[in-house]
Design a protein around this motif. Sequence first.
Motif, PDB file in Angstrom:
ATOM      1  N   ILE A 114       0.858  -1.171   0.000  1.00  0.00           N
ATOM      2  CA  ILE A 114       0.000   0.000   0.000  1.00  0.00           C
ATOM      3  C   ILE A 114       0.903   1.232   0.000  1.00  0.00           C
ATOM      4  O   ILE A 114       2.015   1.188   0.529  1.00  0.00           O
ATOM      5  CB  ILE A 114      -0.929  -0.022   1.238  1.00  0.00           C
ATOM      6  CG1 ILE A 114      -1.975   1.087   1.180  1.00  0.00           C
ATOM      7  CG2 ILE A 114      -0.123   0.069   2.524  1.00  0.00           C
ATOM      8  CD1 ILE A 114      -3.043   0.963   2.264  1.00  0.00           C
ATOM      9  N   THR A 115       0.433   2.303  -0.616  1.00  0.00           N
ATOM     10  CA  THR A 115       1.180   3.563  -0.638  1.00  0.00           C
ATOM     11  C   THR A 115       0.310   4.667  -0.051  1.00  0.00           C
ATOM     12  O   THR A 115      -0.840   4.835  -0.465  1.00  0.00           O
ATOM     13  CB  THR A 115       1.585   3.940  -2.069  1.00  0.00           C
ATOM     14  OG1 THR A 115       2.426   2.914  -2.616  1.00  0.00           O
ATOM     15  CG2 THR A 115       2.359   5.258  -2.086  1.00  0.00           C
ATOM     16  N   HIS A 116       0.856   5.399   0.914  1.00  0.00           N
ATOM     17  CA  HIS A 116       0.151   6.520   1.525  1.00  0.00           C
ATOM     18  C   HIS A 116       0.751   7.824   1.009  1.00  0.00           C
ATOM     19  O   HIS A 116       1.973   8.023   1.082  1.00  0.00           O
ATOM     20  CB  HIS A 116       0.280   6.479   3.049  1.00  0.00           C
ATOM     21  CG  HIS A 116      -0.277   5.250   3.678  1.00  0.00           C
ATOM     22  ND1 HIS A 116      -1.624   5.100   3.927  1.00  0.00           N
ATOM     23  CD2 HIS A 116       0.331   4.102   4.096  1.00  0.00           C
ATOM     24  CE1 HIS A 116      -1.830   3.917   4.480  1.00  0.00           C
ATOM     25  NE2 HIS A 116      -0.667   3.288   4.589  1.00  0.00           N
ATOM     26  N   THR A 117      -0.097   8.699   0.482  1.00  0.00           N
ATOM     27  CA  THR A 117       0.372  10.012   0.022  1.00  0.00           C
ATOM     28  C   THR A 117      -0.398  11.106   0.759  1.00  0.00           C
ATOM     29  O   THR A 117      -1.590  10.951   1.061  1.00  0.00           O
ATOM     30  CB  THR A 117       0.179  10.187  -1.495  1.00  0.00           C
ATOM     31  OG1 THR A 117      -1.193   9.922  -1.834  1.00  0.00           O
ATOM     32  CG2 THR A 117       1.087   9.246  -2.266  1.00  0.00           C
ATOM     33  N   TRP A 137      -4.618   6.565   0.151  1.00  0.00           N
ATOM     34  CA  TRP A 137      -3.908   5.285   0.172  1.00  0.00           C
ATOM     35  C   TRP A 137      -4.286   4.498  -1.074  1.00  0.00           C
ATOM     36  O   TRP A 137      -5.432   4.474  -1.498  1.00  0.00           O
ATOM     37  CB  TRP A 137      -4.231   4.498   1.444  1.00  0.00           C
ATOM     38  CG  TRP A 137      -5.664   4.115   1.624  1.00  0.00           C
ATOM     39  CD1 TRP A 137      -6.263   2.941   1.283  1.00  0.00           C
ATOM     40  CD2 TRP A 137      -6.708   4.938   2.200  1.00  0.00           C
ATOM     41  NE1 TRP A 137      -7.600   2.956   1.601  1.00  0.00           N
ATOM     42  CE2 TRP A 137      -7.900   4.166   2.161  1.00  0.00           C
ATOM     43  CE3 TRP A 137      -6.745   6.228   2.724  1.00  0.00           C
ATOM     44  CZ2 TRP A 137      -9.113   4.661   2.646  1.00  0.00           C
ATOM     45  CZ3 TRP A 137      -7.951   6.713   3.205  1.00  0.00           C
ATOM     46  CH2 TRP A 137      -9.110   5.943   3.162  1.00  0.00           C
ATOM     47  N   THR A 138      -3.285   3.883  -1.677  1.00  0.00           N
ATOM     48  CA  THR A 138      -3.474   3.152  -2.928  1.00  0.00           C
ATOM     49  C   THR A 138      -2.988   1.731  -2.751  1.00  0.00           C
ATOM     50  O   THR A 138      -1.843   1.489  -2.350  1.00  0.00           O
ATOM     51  CB  THR A 138      -2.700   3.821  -4.080  1.00  0.00           C
ATOM     52  OG1 THR A 138      -3.097   5.198  -4.178  1.00  0.00           O
ATOM     53  CG2 THR A 138      -2.986   3.115  -5.390  1.00  0.00           C
ATOM     54  N   TYR A 139      -3.860   0.770  -3.033  1.00  0.00           N
ATOM     55  CA  TYR A 139      -3.523  -0.637  -2.869  1.00  0.00           C
ATOM     56  C   TYR A 139      -2.698  -1.171  -4.038  1.00  0.00           C
ATOM     57  O   TYR A 139      -2.853  -0.734  -5.178  1.00  0.00           O
ATOM     58  CB  TYR A 139      -4.786  -1.491  -2.774  1.00  0.00           C
ATOM     59  CG  TYR A 139      -5.668  -1.242  -1.577  1.00  0.00           C
ATOM     60  CD1 TYR A 139      -5.202  -1.425  -0.284  1.00  0.00           C
ATOM     61  CD2 TYR A 139      -6.994  -0.847  -1.743  1.00  0.00           C
ATOM     62  CE1 TYR A 139      -6.027  -1.221   0.810  1.00  0.00           C
ATOM     63  CE2 TYR A 139      -7.833  -0.646  -0.656  1.00  0.00           C
ATOM     64  CZ  TYR A 139      -7.340  -0.837   0.623  1.00  0.00           C
ATOM     65  OH  TYR A 139      -8.158  -0.626   1.694  1.00  0.00           O
ATOM     66  N   ALA A 140      -1.858  -2.118  -3.718  1.00  0.00           N
ATOM     67  CA  ALA A 140      -1.269  -3.026  -4.707  1.00  0.00           C
ATOM     68  C   ALA A 140      -1.400  -4.394  -4.063  1.00  0.00           C
ATOM     69  O   ALA A 140      -0.442  -4.976  -3.567  1.00  0.00           O
ATOM     70  CB  ALA A 140       0.178  -2.670  -4.996  1.00  0.00           C
ATOM     71  N   ALA A 141      -2.647  -4.873  -4.014  1.00  0.00           N
ATOM     72  CA  ALA A 141      -3.002  -6.030  -3.199  1.00  0.00           C
ATOM     73  C   ALA A 141      -3.091  -7.299  -4.032  1.00  0.00           C
ATOM     74  O   ALA A 141      -3.129  -7.267  -5.268  1.00  0.00           O
ATOM     75  CB  ALA A 141      -4.322  -5.782  -2.485  1.00  0.00           C
ATOM     76  N   SER A 142      -3.146  -8.429  -3.329  1.00  0.00           N
ATOM     77  CA  SER A 142      -3.248  -9.729  -3.981  1.00  0.00           C
ATOM     78  C   SER A 142      -3.831 -10.730  -2.990  1.00  0.00           C
ATOM     79  O   SER A 142      -4.060 -10.408  -1.826  1.00  0.00           O
ATOM     80  CB  SER A 142      -1.873 -10.207  -4.462  1.00  0.00           C
ATOM     81  OG  SER A 142      -0.963 -10.304  -3.379  1.00  0.00           O
TER      82      SER A 142
END
Length: 257
Positions: A79-82, A127-132
Amino acid sequence: MAIAKISYSNLVDRAGTMIGSSGVSGTMPPQNLSDPRPLKRWRTTNMTAWGQCDFGSDESIDVVCLVFARDVAFPSGSITHTFDASGGTAGAGAVHSSGSVSLGLSEGYGYHVYLPPSTITARYWRWTYAASAVSAIDAGRAWAGALWQPTRNVDLGHTDRWLDASRSVRAVRSGASFVEELPRFREMSFSFGAISEADRSIHMEIQRIAGTSKQVLFLLDPDTPATQTILGRIEQTSGLRSRAFQLHESSYLIREF
């Protein structure tokens, strides 16, 4: 163990905060993230979806947290928090970007905590997911706010336990025991035995603002937040007792909401 920290005012719940996302699944919108109940969730089937809070003005932020619903599988991945300020572009990360960090969800707990290296002043948190590993992501509660770190850590003797709400009945004739399995939830109790005069006012603010009705976010050990974090209500607190000149003590009992 790192010094414990408490966040006692959630910017996500403040009047005027706008919650949005890049998409929603069914009838589970991102606005559910402001509901105190983690089972009231924002669901997305997009593994790269983003969620966002617009606080309406620049605010001080020391911690952000997402609590995931425990009744489904947790996502893996990152996850990325900006963070961006008023006048900036949400999602650009001009104030601060965490970069890609692990979701780091621990089995049975569901806490993802991000602690910026220093206090952030921002209006937008995205927050942007890069989930699996899942077909849908269920985030149940969002938290953003300032943190109080006491000058001295909690006393030894603190407790962290799971409470089981299950009930059992034993049949009078056969002696057989029948168990109604109900949810389990956590409870932490701890004491601050050496609250300095400088920390005294913060301790009183926790009781005034959160009381026993609103949630607090407590990080018993910020070095291991996945399992040493609890979001709940202060069930019980003692008065601020003076034990020496400019030195005070108090105790807390926090139970998951």
